[in-house]
Design an enzyme around this catalytic site. Sequence first.
Site, PDB file in Angstrom:
ATOM      1  N   GLU A 111       1.838   5.195 -26.547  1.00  0.00           N
ATOM      2  CA  GLU A 111       1.523   6.436 -25.839  1.00  0.00           C
ATOM      3  C   GLU A 111       1.935   7.647 -26.659  1.00  0.00           C
ATOM      4  OE1 GLU A 111       3.067   6.286 -21.847  1.00  0.00           O
ATOM      5  OE2 GLU A 111       1.617   4.759 -21.254  1.00  0.00           O
TER       6      GLU A 111
ATOM      7  N   HIS B 272      -1.036   8.735 -18.419  1.00  0.00           N
ATOM      8  CA  HIS B 272       0.178   8.260 -17.731  1.00  0.00           C
ATOM      9  C   HIS B 272       0.549   9.223 -16.593  1.00  0.00           C
ATOM     10  CE1 HIS B 272       3.961   5.611 -18.391  1.00  0.00           C
ATOM     11  NE2 HIS B 272       3.792   5.871 -17.111  1.00  0.00           N
TER      12      HIS B 272
ATOM     13  N   ASP C  40       1.180 -12.957  -6.435  1.00  0.00           N
ATOM     14  CA  ASP C  40       2.572 -12.605  -6.702  1.00  0.00           C
ATOM     15  C   ASP C  40       3.435 -13.806  -6.350  1.00  0.00           C
ATOM     16  OD1 ASP C  40       5.190 -11.599  -6.805  1.00  0.00           O
ATOM     17  OD2 ASP C  40       4.517  -9.579  -6.306  1.00  0.00           O
TER      18      ASP C  40
ATOM     19  N   GLY D  17       0.403   8.322 -13.277  1.00  0.00           N
ATOM     20  CA  GLY D  17       0.662   7.580 -12.045  1.00  0.00           C
ATOM     21  C   GLY D  17       1.753   8.177 -11.184  1.00  0.00           C
TER      22      GLY D  17
ATOM     23  N   ILE E  93       4.688  -0.701  -4.922  1.00  0.00           N
ATOM     24  CA  ILE E  93       3.446   0.038  -5.176  1.00  0.00           C
ATOM     25  C   ILE E  93       2.246  -0.783  -4.740  1.00  0.00           C
ATOM     26  CG2 ILE E  93       2.000   1.065  -6.973  1.00  0.00           C
ATOM     27  CD1 ILE E  93       4.592   1.729  -8.495  1.00  0.00           C
TER      28      ILE E  93
END
Length: 533
Positions: free
Chosen positions: A267, A286, A177, A288, A158
């Site tokens: 959530e 949420h 990263d 995405g 992503i």
Amino acid sequence: MAEPVNTVTWRILVADPLGEEGLALLREHAEVDVRIGLKEDELVAIISNYDALVVRSGVQVTARIIDAAKRLQVIGRAGVGTDNIDLEAATRHGILVVNAPTSNTIAAAEHTIAMMLALARHIPVADATMRKGGWDRSRFVGIEVRDKVLGLIGLGRIGAEVARRAQGLAMHVIAYDPFVSAEHAARLNVQLVDLPELLRTADFISLHTPQTAQTRGMINAQTLALVKPTARILNVARGGLIDETALLAALDEGRLAGAAIDVFPQEPPPPDSRLRSHPKVILTPHLGGSTQEAQVGVSVDVARQIIDVFEGRLAEHAVNAPLVSAETLAALVPYFDLVERLARFYAQIGEGRIEQVRLVYSGEIARYDTTPLRAAAIKGLLERVTDERINLVNAHLIARRRGLEIVEEKTTEVGHYTHLVTLIVESDRGVRKVGGILLHGEPHIVRLDDYWVDFVPQGRLLVSHNLDQPGVIGAVGTILGNANVNIAFMQVGRDAPRHQAIMIVGVDDPIPPDVFSQVLRVKALFNVKMVEM
């Protein structure tokens, strides 16, 4: 590695909403029950009736549920994150957990860019004001993203797609990263930096890392102290990555210009959460991975993997199995069956207490990471001596409990064959060797101890050592023939004429105990074993 299962008995519980395309695929192979909104107690009560469980992010698959799942082979997560599944408990029970990490990649990347632009141009609050009759242009003056620095925490699938889209908007992209090479980042035209530099430099900070013990709460009071007051934070990854209390404090004190959040530790977040009312925060529930295309993709992806598990194939995205690249997986798949058969064959001819097990790879196969093949050997060795289900997921745990270790040796040199796998087992009764190859995709055993042979390890096999002298083969054939036991094939290997030999007889029919006793009485035979593959 797993044995094919009778499709009539497969039952799948879908406990979260799943795309119709995935459901249709599952229904072609199994009985599917869709039961949304089940509580933990309800799941515990029924889960033992199912071979697979499919969830999204709504159901918490706890250790208590997994402990009650007597038949469960696989848990499918229709999405990326698996923090709602107790992976340790699943692994302990030999239950494979698969997810669909690629199908919603584009959706998540596009949502990140949408959130970034909405944050930069105050779109949600401007829209809300307009709907109430307002018209306040000066209040909602935004910023351009052109020439701004986007800092990506995580440069996986992503993150890489976000980078490509941000570069199309003329942004400069940097990333933190530690598991990405500089060469890979350079191919993406992304500069790798350490985390403090990213936090100090970036105008937009976007999170794209899984939630682990190391990343949980990584955006906290200490890290937020490094960001510049004009920076904005985006989280379309996992809710636990941000310390919400520290985030709100930074926003309240003007040390952060804004935040766009799609995921939350709880959530939905509580109705009284200050995030819901903060003027510098944009929230989405949420979303995405919530595009029509992604919903189709994740449902089909997870369905295909569940079917693969049922039918004895390796799942492409097994979360709690050894990580294998796509290239390596393609090369290893045929060898799983071969190695398991070598070990299963030894388990029926070997004697004594196992002291050491070695897998020796010769030729082309030695070039790959063969670690997963050890699980196949463990399964073949132990499946007849334990009631536990053994598979790629838990094989090493089970072996470790028994003090069994599989040592691997590799050589790219070739001898009789260009790709040979040899299982060498040392016990307190001696050393036995079983070697095999793949021929036209089918496993063949080509070595037993120091003898070269060639047969397919399947069906009923009579295996024996014998003195290489006239009449031995005839004696065995006569005994079996008189008992109406049909011989399918016979293989003989020997070291030298009139010395010792090994004989493998494949039979179509079971050999009755009294007939086997007659075979044992043939004087030239020794180490006689019946093997069923």
